[in-house]
Design an enzyme around this catalytic site. Structure first.
Site, PDB file in Angstrom:
ATOM      1  CG  ASP A 141      11.676  42.168  41.221  1.00  0.00           C
ATOM      2  OD1 ASP A 141      11.723  41.331  42.154  1.00  0.00           O
ATOM      3  OD2 ASP A 141      12.350  42.060  40.173  1.00  0.00           O
ATOM      4  CE  LYS A 144      12.509  41.872  35.620  1.00  0.00           C
ATOM      5  NZ  LYS A 144      12.041  42.211  37.010  1.00  0.00           N
ATOM      6  CG  ASP A 169      15.762  42.978  40.962  1.00  0.00           C
ATOM      7  OD1 ASP A 169      15.243  41.864  40.974  1.00  0.00           O
ATOM      8  OD2 ASP A 169      17.017  43.158  41.057  1.00  0.00           O
ATOM      9  CG  ASN A 170      15.704  41.856  37.720  1.00  0.00           C
ATOM     10  OD1 ASN A 170      14.572  41.907  38.192  1.00  0.00           O
ATOM     11  ND2 ASN A 170      16.593  40.989  38.150  1.00  0.00           N
ATOM     12  CD  GLU A 199      17.323  37.308  41.038  1.00  0.00           C
ATOM     13  OE1 GLU A 199      17.964  38.375  41.052  1.00  0.00           O
ATOM     14  OE2 GLU A 199      16.256  37.203  40.437  1.00  0.00           O
TER      15      GLU A 199
HETATM   16  O1  LIG Z   1      11.347  38.314  34.774  1.00  0.00           O
HETATM   17  C1  LIG Z   1      11.628  38.615  35.939  1.00  0.00           C
HETATM   18  N1  LIG Z   1      10.739  39.138  36.772  1.00  0.00           N
HETATM   19  C2  LIG Z   1       9.373  39.320  36.312  1.00  0.00           C
HETATM   20  C3  LIG Z   1       8.488  39.228  37.514  1.00  0.00           C
HETATM   21  C4  LIG Z   1       7.193  39.039  37.381  1.00  0.00           C
HETATM   22  C5  LIG Z   1       6.297  38.920  38.551  1.00  0.00           C
HETATM   23  O2  LIG Z   1       5.460  40.065  38.600  1.00  0.00           O
HETATM   24  C6  LIG Z   1       4.134  39.727  38.174  1.00  0.00           C
HETATM   25  N2  LIG Z   1       3.744  40.781  37.248  1.00  0.00           N
HETATM   26  C7  LIG Z   1       4.310  41.041  36.060  1.00  0.00           C
HETATM   27  N3  LIG Z   1       3.741  42.142  35.517  1.00  0.00           N
HETATM   28  C8  LIG Z   1       2.781  42.563  36.377  1.00  0.00           C
HETATM   29  C9  LIG Z   1       1.889  43.616  36.356  1.00  0.00           C
HETATM   30  N4  LIG Z   1       1.061  43.795  37.421  1.00  0.00           N
HETATM   31  C10 LIG Z   1       1.119  42.945  38.469  1.00  0.00           C
HETATM   32  N5  LIG Z   1       1.979  41.881  38.541  1.00  0.00           N
HETATM   33  C11 LIG Z   1       2.781  41.703  37.494  1.00  0.00           C
HETATM   34  C12 LIG Z   1       4.228  38.329  37.577  1.00  0.00           C
HETATM   35  O3  LIG Z   1       3.016  37.619  37.752  1.00  0.00           O
HETATM   36  C13 LIG Z   1       5.363  37.741  38.417  1.00  0.00           C
HETATM   37  O4  LIG Z   1       4.916  37.347  39.695  1.00  0.00           O
HETATM   38  C14 LIG Z   1      12.978  38.339  36.479  1.00  0.00           C
HETATM   39  C15 LIG Z   1      13.801  37.505  35.737  1.00  0.00           C
HETATM   40  C16 LIG Z   1      15.076  37.223  36.212  1.00  0.00           C
HETATM   41  N6  LIG Z   1      15.924  36.368  35.418  1.00  0.00           N
HETATM   42  O5  LIG Z   1      17.085  36.129  35.801  1.00  0.00           O
HETATM   43  O6  LIG Z   1      15.439  35.893  34.354  1.00  0.00           O
HETATM   44  C17 LIG Z   1      15.550  37.741  37.416  1.00  0.00           C
HETATM   45  C18 LIG Z   1      14.710  38.589  38.152  1.00  0.00           C
HETATM   46  O7  LIG Z   1      15.121  39.139  39.343  1.00  0.00           O
HETATM   47  C19 LIG Z   1      13.432  38.900  37.689  1.00  0.00           C
HETATM   48  O8  LIG Z   1      12.673  39.768  38.437  1.00  0.00           O
HETATM   49 MG   LIG Z   2      13.864  40.745  39.909  1.00  0.00          MG
END
Ligand SMILES: O=C(NC/C=C/[C@H]1O[C@@H](n2cnc3cncnc32)[C@H](O)[C@@H]1O)c1cc([N+](=O)[O-])cc(O)c1O
Ligand SMILES: [Mg+2]
Length: 214
Positions: A141, A144, A169-170, A199
């Site tokens: 999650d 992406k 997810d997603n 969500e």
């Molecule tokens: O962009 C989305 N999720 C990205 C999530 C990112 C999370 O994971 C961490 N991260 C990233 N690479 C990492 C590598 N290593 C560690 N943490 C990391 C980031 O610091 C953040 O806490 C998203 C967007 C939507 N949306 O509707 O736009 C809906 C969703 O459910 C989503 O999950």
């Molecule tokens: Mg997500």
């Protein structure tokens, strides 16, 4: 100074949830995100699908990529057997600090190891650092465009065994087209799509469950 959305989400948990009650923490975050401020948690609808997969797998070792505020960390950890361990990777220190407090409020800190760092750096180090050989369940999650490279990295590092389950997810919104193509066409995976909604919205999204065949 202006608070951040994760800080306001944590305040909502501390105000509305009961310490040591994971379900009340999950409910408090869903209420906050549905009625106050949207946030990118897997949410209640996809969360129920995730719960059913976790309960079916009954994993002893779990890896989560992308903790954010700890919503799915709490959802998953609350379903694990007593000896189980969940490792969650989060590279943003501000998000990690909030997630630690959300996980602690739920009383799940003994089941969860939050590692501050990037998946690319940490996936190769997990076996030696945490004495874990393979993962029964992985929840993806994070960014992406990291799903596919990190899945290939987990394969390379031998973190997946015959029967390991990946839940992503997603896969529709925002979408992970290269990952989806890979797990659906590779002979090493048996993949299944669980349709749902993004969500707290009416947009389509879903979870992809992929069993590693070894
Ligand atoms: O962009 C989305 N999720 C990205 C999530 C990112 C999370 O994971 C961490 N991260 C990233 N690479 C990492 C590598 N290593 C560690 N943490 C990391 C980031 O610091 C953040 O806490 C998203 C967007 C939507 N949306 O509707 O736009 C809906 C969703 O459910 C989503 O999950
Ligand atoms: Mg997500």
């Amino acid at each position: 100074t202006q608070s951040t959305r994760p800080q306001r989400l944590l305040s909502a948990v501390q105000k509305n949830a009961t310490r040591g009650n994971p379900r009340s923490v999950v409910r408090a975050i869903d209420e906050f995100c549905r009625h106050k401020e949207w946030a990118m948690n897997v949410g209640d609808e996809k969360g129920c699908i995730l719960d059913s997969i976790v309960s079916e797998v009954n994993p002893v070792t779990v890896l989560e990529l992308g903790t954010y505020c700890g919503y799915s960390t709490v959802r998953i950890a609350s379903l694990l057997p007593p000896n189980a361990k969940l490792i969650t990777l989060e590279f943003n220190p501000d998000f990690a600090a909030i997630a630690r407090q959300v996980i602690a409020w739920a009383g799940l800190q003994d089941k969860v190891q939050l590692v501050e760092g990037s998946s690319g750096d940490w996936i190769p180090k997990i076996q030696e650092q945490f004495g874990i050989n393979t993962f029964d369940l992985v929840f993806l999650d994070h960014w992406k465009d990291r799903y596919l490279p990190d899945t290939k990295l987990m394969e390379k590092c031998g973190l997946l065994r015959k029967g390991s389950v990946l839940v992503a997810d997603n896969v529709i919104c925002p979408g992970t087209p290269d990952y989806l193509e890979y797990v659906r066409s590779s002979p090493c995976y048996k993949s299944q799509y669980f349709i749902s909604h993004l969500e707290y919205t009416k947009a389509e999204d879903g979870l992809e469950k992929s069993v590693f065949l070894g």
